[in-house]
Design a protein around this motif. Structure first.
Motif, mmCIF file in Angstrom:
data_model
loop_
_atom_site.group_PDB
_atom_site.id
_atom_site.type_symbol
_atom_site.label_atom_id
_atom_site.label_comp_id
_atom_site.label_asym_id
_atom_site.label_seq_id
_atom_site.Cartn_x
_atom_site.Cartn_y
_atom_site.Cartn_z
ATOM 1 N N MET B 1 0.845 -1.207 0.000
ATOM 2 C CA MET B 1 0.000 0.000 0.000
ATOM 3 C C MET B 1 0.879 1.256 0.000
ATOM 4 S SD MET B 1 -2.980 1.034 2.732
ATOM 5 C CE MET B 1 -3.918 -0.469 2.553
ATOM 6 N N GLU B 2 0.454 2.254 -0.735
ATOM 7 C CA GLU B 2 1.247 3.472 -0.838
ATOM 8 C C GLU B 2 1.213 4.238 0.494
ATOM 9 O OE1 GLU B 2 1.327 7.291 -3.754
ATOM 10 O OE2 GLU B 2 0.248 5.508 -4.440
ATOM 11 N N ASN B 3 2.322 4.891 0.806
ATOM 12 C CA ASN B 3 2.337 5.690 2.033
ATOM 13 C C ASN B 3 1.565 6.972 1.797
ATOM 14 O OD1 ASN B 3 3.911 3.762 3.183
ATOM 15 N ND2 ASN B 3 5.834 4.878 2.924
ATOM 16 N N GLU B 4 0.455 7.129 2.484
ATOM 17 C CA GLU B 4 -0.338 8.325 2.205
ATOM 18 C C GLU B 4 -0.760 9.124 3.432
ATOM 19 O OE1 GLU B 4 -4.254 5.540 1.380
ATOM 20 O OE2 GLU B 4 -3.123 6.427 -0.268
ATOM 21 N N LEU B 5 -0.541 8.571 4.621
ATOM 22 C CA LEU B 5 -0.857 9.358 5.821
ATOM 23 C C LEU B 5 0.348 10.245 6.154
ATOM 24 C CD1 LEU B 5 -2.419 6.489 7.979
ATOM 25 C CD2 LEU B 5 -3.633 8.246 6.660
ATOM 26 N N ILE B 6 0.055 11.371 6.821
ATOM 27 C CA ILE B 6 1.138 12.311 7.117
ATOM 28 C C ILE B 6 1.448 12.287 8.617
ATOM 29 C CG2 ILE B 6 1.900 14.724 6.948
ATOM 30 C CD1 ILE B 6 -0.232 15.068 4.741
ATOM 31 N N TYR B 7 2.618 11.810 8.928
ATOM 32 C CA TYR B 7 3.086 11.755 10.327
ATOM 33 C C TYR B 7 3.861 13.053 10.579
ATOM 34 C CZ TYR B 7 5.405 10.038 14.535
ATOM 35 O OH TYR B 7 5.851 9.885 15.829
ATOM 36 N N VAL B 8 3.475 13.799 11.618
ATOM 37 C CA VAL B 8 4.086 15.108 11.850
ATOM 38 C C VAL B 8 5.048 15.065 13.041
ATOM 39 C CG1 VAL B 8 3.620 17.552 12.183
ATOM 40 C CG2 VAL B 8 1.956 16.144 11.019
ATOM 41 N N TYR B 9 6.243 15.596 12.818
ATOM 42 C CA TYR B 9 7.246 15.654 13.890
ATOM 43 C C TYR B 9 7.226 17.008 14.611
ATOM 44 C CZ TYR B 9 9.408 11.482 11.876
ATOM 45 O OH TYR B 9 9.650 10.217 11.416
ATOM 46 N N CYS B 10 7.389 18.075 13.816
ATOM 47 C CA CYS B 10 7.526 19.386 14.447
ATOM 48 C C CYS B 10 7.302 20.498 13.433
ATOM 49 C CB CYS B 10 8.911 19.532 15.085
ATOM 50 S SG CYS B 10 10.267 19.292 13.928
ATOM 51 N N ILE B 11 7.186 21.699 13.956
ATOM 52 C CA ILE B 11 7.005 22.882 13.105
ATOM 53 C C ILE B 11 8.125 23.864 13.422
ATOM 54 C CG2 ILE B 11 5.471 24.805 12.500
ATOM 55 C CD1 ILE B 11 3.161 23.340 13.549
ATOM 56 N N SER B 12 8.586 24.553 12.387
ATOM 57 C CA SER B 12 9.540 25.627 12.615
ATOM 58 C C SER B 12 9.044 26.852 11.855
ATOM 59 C CB SER B 12 10.917 25.209 12.119
ATOM 60 O OG SER B 12 11.805 26.296 12.261
ATOM 61 N N ASP B 13 9.541 28.035 12.248
ATOM 62 C CA ASP B 13 9.182 29.216 11.465
ATOM 63 C C ASP B 13 10.333 29.631 10.558
ATOM 64 O OD1 ASP B 13 10.773 30.041 13.511
ATOM 65 O OD2 ASP B 13 9.457 31.650 14.218
ATOM 66 N N SER B 14 11.319 28.738 10.409
ATOM 67 C CA SER B 14 12.363 28.975 9.412
ATOM 68 C C SER B 14 12.575 27.688 8.613
ATOM 69 C CB SER B 14 13.657 29.438 10.087
ATOM 70 O OG SER B 14 14.034 28.510 11.056
ATOM 71 N N PRO B 15 13.122 27.825 7.389
ATOM 72 C CA PRO B 15 13.227 26.637 6.516
ATOM 73 C C PRO B 15 13.949 25.478 7.194
ATOM 74 C CG PRO B 15 13.770 28.618 5.313
ATOM 75 C CD PRO B 15 13.636 29.033 6.745
ATOM 76 N N LEU B 16 13.478 24.273 6.895
ATOM 77 C CA LEU B 16 14.040 23.078 7.533
ATOM 78 C C LEU B 16 14.914 22.320 6.534
ATOM 79 C CD1 LEU B 16 10.849 21.761 9.349
ATOM 80 C CD2 LEU B 16 12.834 22.846 10.407
ATOM 81 N N GLY B 17 16.175 22.160 6.884
ATOM 82 C CA GLY B 17 17.035 21.309 6.080
ATOM 83 C C GLY B 17 17.008 19.923 6.695
ATOM 84 N N ILE B 18 17.321 18.947 5.892
ATOM 85 C CA ILE B 18 17.356 17.583 6.438
ATOM 86 C C ILE B 18 18.799 17.110 6.412
ATOM 87 C CG2 ILE B 18 16.522 15.224 6.153
ATOM 88 C CD1 ILE B 18 14.075 16.486 4.681
ATOM 89 N N ALA B 19 19.329 16.818 7.567
ATOM 90 C CA ALA B 19 20.720 16.372 7.652
ATOM 91 C C ALA B 19 20.907 15.102 6.829
ATOM 92 C CB ALA B 19 21.089 16.117 9.107
#
Lengths: 68, 267
Positions: B1-19
């Protein structure tokens, strides 16, 4: 005390992690979110896990469970 | 099954880079209005309401996912201010997440203002009642007085006073635990912007022999963190022989200090 959160997380107990991520203060929203009843269920899991570890240790040390 | 639900970690008010080292976790940064939300698309097989709640009874599954939740937020927190979500917050659609951000935008901004430049530190204090009991005469004037009377009494009276002392010691240990817990809380509070008291866990949950007497969280300005650590170290050393064990962990994402209020006309 560790300075890096990732290193720190490895050494932290599951209880400490749950105490943070299931804290009452965090955002309660979303279409699916862990409820208070679910939190109780999760902590029950912690309790069972610890008691099974204790049982294993008792078995290893040769103590009988009945004699607990 | 395709991944379609959205799991939320956190919110920021500045752009988020992914290490680079977390790219394999399928993380995605979504932008809504002025906010950036770190999410992961997850499968209904694992995170639909029923499947998710079933998985909660599997402590190994919970542990793996709860640790991942905090690790991801922790890594982002190292370079920007974040509002963390509770473990297992899932939106069915992007539109639902967008609606949440729009409805709560004022409150989100207020929360960012409240937590910026601050860190969450957790302090747990445990009491080893046996160690405390061993030195009760040093810590309790009442116990010391009674002990003196016992020493000066006839064997019969000493026996009766000895029984009285057993009850007194129990009460005095409770009082000393309360006093020490309050003392630690006040010391750390004086270095903090906000405080939060969490539940005390009984032995069956901690797996420890000693008893948890304080479980508190503190929001500390980054410039006060060295003082906070120094206070922790000095209290720990000072009281280690009295039967009190202090543990401090942090900095954590500010889980305990987020208060989101919906705008009055939302929903």
């Amino acid at each position: 005390m560790h300075d890096n959160v990732v290193d720190r997380c490895k050494d932290i107990t599951i209880l400490e992690v749950l105490d943070r991520v299931l804290n009452k203060g965090v955002i309660l929203t979303g279409d699916i979110v862990i409820s208070v009843a679910d939190v109780d269920l999760v902590y029950l899991g912690v309790k069972l896990m610890l008691s099974s570890v204790e049982t294993m240790e008792q078995l290893k040390s040769g103590k009988s469970i009945a004699g607990k | 099954m395709e991944n379609e639900l959205i799991y939320v970690y956190c919110i920021s008010d500045s752009p988020l880079g992914i290490a680079r080292n977390v790219k394999s976790k399928d993380l995605k940064s979504l932008k809504f209005d002025d906010f950036y939300v770190m999410v992961k698309y997850v499968s209904e097989n694992e995170f639909s309401e029923n499947n998710f709640k079933r998985n909660l009874s599997d402590i190994q599954w919970v542990e793996t996912n709860a640790r991942e939740h905090i690790s991801v937020i922790g890594m982002i927190m190292e370079y920007t201010t974040v509002i963390p979500f509770k473990f297992g917050t899932i939106f069915n659609t992007k539109a639902g997440l967008q609606k949440f951000i729009t409805d709560y935008s004022v409150s989100l901004t207020e929360n960012f203002h409240h937590i910026r430049g601050k860190e969450e530190w957790a302090v747990k204090v445990y009491c080893d009642r046996k160690a405390l009991c061993d030195q009760i005469d040093k810590l309790s004037e009442k116990a010391a007085d009674l002990e003196k009377q016992i020493m000066e009494s006839s064997p019969g009276k000493a026996f009766l006073l000895g029984r009285k002392k057993i009850d007194l010691i129990d009460n005095e240990m409770d009082r000393i635990c309360k006093d020490f817990g309050q003392k630690y809380f006040d010391e750390f509070k004086s270095l903090s912007e906000s405080t939060s008291l969490n539940n005390l866990f009984p032995k069956e949950y901690t797996g420890r022999e000693d008893i948890m007497i304080l479980n508190a969280t503190f929001l500390v300005s980054k410039d006060k963190v060295p003082d906070f650590k120094w206070t922790f170290d000095s209290l720990r050393k000072k009281d280690e022989n009295s039967g009190f064990i202090i543990e401090a962990t942090g900095p954590w994402p500010p889980f305990s200090f987020i208060s989101i209020k919906e705008k009055p006309d939302a929903r």
